[in-house]
Enzyme design. Structure first.
Site, PDB file in Angstrom:
ATOM      1  N   HIS A 107      29.926  55.361  89.258  1.00  0.00           N
ATOM      2  CA  HIS A 107      28.723  55.733  88.525  1.00  0.00           C
ATOM      3  C   HIS A 107      27.438  55.338  89.240  1.00  0.00           C
ATOM      4  O   HIS A 107      26.352  55.734  88.825  1.00  0.00           O
ATOM      5  CB  HIS A 107      28.752  55.084  87.136  1.00  0.00           C
ATOM      6  CG  HIS A 107      29.815  55.635  86.245  1.00  0.00           C
ATOM      7  ND1 HIS A 107      29.811  56.940  85.795  1.00  0.00           N
ATOM      8  CD2 HIS A 107      30.933  55.052  85.730  1.00  0.00           C
ATOM      9  CE1 HIS A 107      30.873  57.134  85.016  1.00  0.00           C
ATOM     10  NE2 HIS A 107      31.573  56.012  84.969  1.00  0.00           N
ATOM     11  N   LYS A 124      11.597  56.076  55.488  1.00  0.00           N
ATOM     12  CA  LYS A 124      12.248  55.452  54.324  1.00  0.00           C
ATOM     13  C   LYS A 124      13.622  54.890  54.694  1.00  0.00           C
ATOM     14  O   LYS A 124      14.025  53.814  54.226  1.00  0.00           O
ATOM     15  CB  LYS A 124      12.390  56.484  53.201  1.00  0.00           C
ATOM     16  CG  LYS A 124      13.213  56.029  51.986  1.00  0.00           C
ATOM     17  CD  LYS A 124      12.634  54.788  51.329  1.00  0.00           C
ATOM     18  CE  LYS A 124      13.178  54.566  49.915  1.00  0.00           C
ATOM     19  NZ  LYS A 124      14.633  54.488  49.826  1.00  0.00           N
ATOM     20  N   LYS A 158      24.396  52.434  49.460  1.00  0.00           N
ATOM     21  CA  LYS A 158      24.285  53.880  49.304  1.00  0.00           C
ATOM     22  C   LYS A 158      24.222  54.625  50.631  1.00  0.00           C
ATOM     23  O   LYS A 158      24.078  55.833  50.653  1.00  0.00           O
ATOM     24  CB  LYS A 158      23.051  54.212  48.462  1.00  0.00           C
ATOM     25  CG  LYS A 158      23.177  53.733  47.013  1.00  0.00           C
ATOM     26  CD  LYS A 158      21.994  54.175  46.166  1.00  0.00           C
ATOM     27  CE  LYS A 158      22.180  53.754  44.718  1.00  0.00           C
ATOM     28  NZ  LYS A 158      21.030  54.164  43.871  1.00  0.00           N
ATOM     29  N   GLU A 209      15.484  46.442  54.863  1.00  0.00           N
ATOM     30  CA  GLU A 209      15.812  45.837  53.565  1.00  0.00           C
ATOM     31  C   GLU A 209      17.202  45.206  53.599  1.00  0.00           C
ATOM     32  O   GLU A 209      17.393  44.068  53.151  1.00  0.00           O
ATOM     33  CB  GLU A 209      15.729  46.906  52.488  1.00  0.00           C
ATOM     34  CG  GLU A 209      16.118  46.478  51.099  1.00  0.00           C
ATOM     35  CD  GLU A 209      16.154  47.656  50.143  1.00  0.00           C
ATOM     36  OE1 GLU A 209      17.165  47.833  49.437  1.00  0.00           O
ATOM     37  OE2 GLU A 209      15.162  48.422  50.111  1.00  0.00           O
ATOM     38  N   GLY A 228      13.982  59.609  38.201  1.00  0.00           N
ATOM     39  CA  GLY A 228      13.202  60.785  37.824  1.00  0.00           C
ATOM     40  C   GLY A 228      12.436  60.573  36.535  1.00  0.00           C
ATOM     41  O   GLY A 228      11.260  60.959  36.416  1.00  0.00           O
ATOM     42  N   ASN A 244      16.897  60.193  48.042  1.00  0.00           N
ATOM     43  CA  ASN A 244      17.264  59.394  49.212  1.00  0.00           C
ATOM     44  C   ASN A 244      17.963  60.272  50.249  1.00  0.00           C
ATOM     45  O   ASN A 244      19.112  60.037  50.607  1.00  0.00           O
ATOM     46  CB  ASN A 244      18.189  58.246  48.805  1.00  0.00           C
ATOM     47  CG  ASN A 244      17.500  56.901  48.879  1.00  0.00           C
ATOM     48  OD1 ASN A 244      16.416  56.781  49.441  1.00  0.00           O
ATOM     49  ND2 ASN A 244      18.118  55.891  48.311  1.00  0.00           N
ATOM     50  N   SER A 249      10.115  54.370  47.607  1.00  0.00           N
ATOM     51  CA  SER A 249      10.743  53.060  47.561  1.00  0.00           C
ATOM     52  C   SER A 249      10.154  52.225  46.439  1.00  0.00           C
ATOM     53  O   SER A 249       8.976  52.333  46.115  1.00  0.00           O
ATOM     54  CB  SER A 249      10.550  52.326  48.889  1.00  0.00           C
ATOM     55  OG  SER A 249      11.133  51.034  48.834  1.00  0.00           O
ATOM     56  N   LEU A 255      16.226  63.866  35.371  1.00  0.00           N
ATOM     57  CA  LEU A 255      15.748  62.805  34.497  1.00  0.00           C
ATOM     58  C   LEU A 255      16.710  61.622  34.464  1.00  0.00           C
ATOM     59  O   LEU A 255      16.930  60.994  33.428  1.00  0.00           O
ATOM     60  CB  LEU A 255      15.504  63.341  33.091  1.00  0.00           C
ATOM     61  CG  LEU A 255      14.345  64.337  32.963  1.00  0.00           C
ATOM     62  CD1 LEU A 255      14.255  64.877  31.547  1.00  0.00           C
ATOM     63  CD2 LEU A 255      13.022  63.685  33.384  1.00  0.00           C
ATOM     64  N   ASN A 311      16.065  68.996  33.170  1.00  0.00           N
ATOM     65  CA  ASN A 311      17.271  68.275  33.547  1.00  0.00           C
ATOM     66  C   ASN A 311      18.458  69.210  33.423  1.00  0.00           C
ATOM     67  O   ASN A 311      18.512  70.033  32.501  1.00  0.00           O
ATOM     68  CB  ASN A 311      17.472  67.051  32.642  1.00  0.00           C
ATOM     69  CG  ASN A 311      18.480  66.074  33.211  1.00  0.00           C
ATOM     70  OD1 ASN A 311      18.253  65.477  34.266  1.00  0.00           O
ATOM     71  ND2 ASN A 311      19.605  65.899  32.527  1.00  0.00           N
ATOM     72  N   ARG A 312      19.398  69.099  34.359  1.00  0.00           N
ATOM     73  CA  ARG A 312      20.559  69.986  34.342  1.00  0.00           C
ATOM     74  C   ARG A 312      21.285  69.879  33.013  1.00  0.00           C
ATOM     75  O   ARG A 312      21.703  70.880  32.437  1.00  0.00           O
ATOM     76  CB  ARG A 312      21.497  69.637  35.502  1.00  0.00           C
ATOM     77  CG  ARG A 312      22.715  70.548  35.607  1.00  0.00           C
ATOM     78  CD  ARG A 312      23.554  70.192  36.808  1.00  0.00           C
ATOM     79  NE  ARG A 312      24.077  68.847  36.712  1.00  0.00           N
ATOM     80  CZ  ARG A 312      25.185  68.512  36.060  1.00  0.00           C
ATOM     81  NH1 ARG A 312      25.886  69.442  35.430  1.00  0.00           N
ATOM     82  NH2 ARG A 312      25.593  67.264  36.023  1.00  0.00           N
ATOM     83  N   HIS A 321      13.073  51.717  56.516  1.00  0.00           N
ATOM     84  CA  HIS A 321      12.691  50.732  55.487  1.00  0.00           C
ATOM     85  C   HIS A 321      13.942  50.141  54.855  1.00  0.00           C
ATOM     86  O   HIS A 321      14.068  48.924  54.692  1.00  0.00           O
ATOM     87  CB  HIS A 321      11.817  51.403  54.415  1.00  0.00           C
ATOM     88  CG  HIS A 321      11.700  50.604  53.142  1.00  0.00           C
ATOM     89  ND1 HIS A 321      12.714  50.566  52.196  1.00  0.00           N
ATOM     90  CD2 HIS A 321      10.706  49.822  52.659  1.00  0.00           C
ATOM     91  CE1 HIS A 321      12.342  49.783  51.193  1.00  0.00           C
ATOM     92  NE2 HIS A 321      11.131  49.335  51.442  1.00  0.00           N
ATOM     93  N   ASN A 322      14.887  50.991  54.491  1.00  0.00           N
ATOM     94  CA  ASN A 322      16.102  50.512  53.835  1.00  0.00           C
ATOM     95  C   ASN A 322      16.972  49.697  54.784  1.00  0.00           C
ATOM     96  O   ASN A 322      17.635  48.745  54.371  1.00  0.00           O
ATOM     97  CB  ASN A 322      16.890  51.684  53.260  1.00  0.00           C
ATOM     98  CG  ASN A 322      16.273  52.220  51.981  1.00  0.00           C
ATOM     99  OD1 ASN A 322      15.073  52.063  51.742  1.00  0.00           O
ATOM    100  ND2 ASN A 322      17.063  52.867  51.161  1.00  0.00           N
TER     101      ASN A 322
END
Length: 473
Positions: free
Chosen positions: A451, A184, A262, A191, A15, A104, A130, A11, A33-34, A187-188
């Site tokens: 190579h 996602k 993040k 963004e 959440g 995420n 998102s 929460l 919630n914890r 997407h970020n």
């Protein structure tokens, strides 16, 4: 209440908002919630919606409060907390009860969890969500990953709570395993790049053209009425126009220039490198955030090179130049992102629905913009084609690439940092080069490592006349 149709664990801001969104759409939802002391406050915040929400202090009570087969959304921090929560839940669940990770998550972790669930014979979904807190509360963009059967089981709930574009839910099944979280992630990454492009144009107006924040905000407001109409341009106008409540100064002038992240943009760049997919605008945006964090180094650099920058380029650029440069940069940024999605789809056997990805981003997510409709159309016509060479966007680039070049060159000449705009231009110039300089790279590789290289006049692997000679010197 023992018949909640879905449960939410966690929460925190996201959440809590998601749980209220579920209740607001008429579904009964159980929450846990914890830190159990958070639950009463959340129920109070929910107001009338609390009639459809049951709070449970223990995991066992939470599980018992759900109708079977159970569907449980995890909104806990990504990484080990998700694994810990799954480990605590599974002994309390029946075999057909489903866990849905909506955090995420790194898509590799989602893939691992999906594989573990498949081995145990239990359902699992990893969904990208998102839109931030506002999206979670009033309608996010949702990207699903897992089995089609698992998605179908809760699709009616996820579609109901998602954002809507002209009545169409912005919630779509992307593919198996970690597909949803990968979409996602990209997407970020887009963004990050979109934000950086806008920030660089803001910087040209502020530092190169001497414009005040309010005037810059008015420019963004005007652009939001045209081709650049998007959530990010809209909020850029709003933040530029806002004043600091304490000092009365423009709020932008009071914000320290150190950007947070993040990790999802970084993940996009890493996966692109692993797949051999060029995403230079996204990489430049990640680099720029990293450089912003190195503030002490930047201050030292500014002291060491005080004359490295000009602040008088107002006469060299127009607002139309800057607008067109952003149009070109945006197209090239999205073209890179969708190319990355295509390569990942092939590599992982996902069969990602490329047009649907553009459609699911049209509302509810941070990168929603008017261009996504045309991108969906272009991808419907040729899913594997680079958006930059799709007829509609090729015409836009023909009209705007000169402005991108003018803005980038002018800014660079004045010492204004424009890494993302420059990367977009370099990508375009490389994309449109029938013959690049990679022949020199291949010659070098053959010289020092034997190579081999391909020839322009016949097939096969070949070596240069230097083979073995340089070893004798």
């Amino acid at each position: 209440m023992s018949d909640a149709e879905i449960g939410v664990i966690g929460l925190g801001t996201m959440g809590a908002m998601l749980a209220m969104n579920i209740a607001d759409n008429g579904f009964k939802v159980a929450v846990h919630n914890r830190t159990a002391s958070r639950i009463p406050g959340f129920l109070e915040e929910a107001g009338d919606l609390a009639e459809r929400i049951s709070g449970h202090e223990t995991l066992d009570a939470f599980v018992q409060g759900l109708a079977t087969p159970r569907n449980i959304i995890l909104m806990v921090p990504a990484g080990s907390p998700v694994d810990s929560q799954i480990a605590a839940l599974r002994p309390l669940l029946d075999k057909d009860d489903m866990i849905i990770d909506a955090g995420n998550a790194n898509f590799h972790e989602s893939q691992r969890r999906a594989d573990e669930a498949a081995e145990a014979g239990v359902p699992f979904l990893g969904i990208g969500v998102s839109g931030g807190a506002e999206g979670a509360r009033f309608g996010p963009s949702i990207m699903g990953g897992g089995t089609a059967e698992a998605w179908d089981r809760v699709a009616h709930i996820l579609e109901a709570i998602s954002a809507k574009y002209e009545g169409q839910p912005c919630a779509t099944y992307m593919g198996p395993g970690g597909a949803g979280h990968f979409v996602k992630t990209v997407h970020n990454g887009i963004e990050y790049a979109d934000m950086q492009l806008i920030a660089e144009v803001y910087g040209v107006m502020r530092d190169g053209m001497g414009m005040e924040a309010a005037a810059i905000g008015a420019v963004f407001d005007g652009w939001n009425e045209g081709r650049l109409q998007s959530y990010l341009i809209e909020i850029s106008g709003k933040v530029a126009a806002a004043s600091d409540l304490e000092t009365g100064n423009p709020i932008l002038d009071m914000i320290l220039d150190r950007a947070g992240q993040k990790g999802t943009g970084r993940w996009t760049a890493i996966e692109a490198q692993m797949l051999g997919a060029p995403v230079p605008v996204i990489e430049a945006a990640v680099m720029a955030r990293n450089m912003s964090a190195a503030r002490d180094l930047r201050l030292s650099g500014a002291d060491a090179f005080p004359a490295a920058r000009s602040s008088d380029i107002a006469g060299a650029l127009s607002m139309k130049d800057l607008e067109a440069a952003l149009v070109a940069g945006k197209i090239l940024c999205y073209a890179q992102g969708f190319d990355l999605l295509g390569k990942a789809s092939s590599e992982n056997g996902w069969d990602l629905p490329m047009p649907a990805i553009a459609e699911v981003w049209r509302e509810g997510c941070i990168i929603r913009s008017a261009m996504l409709n045309d991108m969906s159309q272009a991808l419907s016509e040729a899913p594997e084609r680079n958006l930059a060479v799709a007829p509609y966007f090729a015409d836009l680039l023909k009209d705007s690439i000169a402005a991108l070049r003018k803005v980038a060159v002018t800014a660079i000449g004045a010492g204004q940092p424009v890494p993302a705009l420059s990367a977009a231009l370099a990508y375009f110039d490389t994309l449109t080069s029938a013959r690049t300089t990679a022949n020199m790279l291949q010659a070098q590789r053959d010289y020092f490592g034997a190579h081999s290289f391909e020839r322009v006049d016949r097939d096969g692997a070949h070596h240069g006349p230097w083979l073995g000679q340089h070893l004798k010197t």
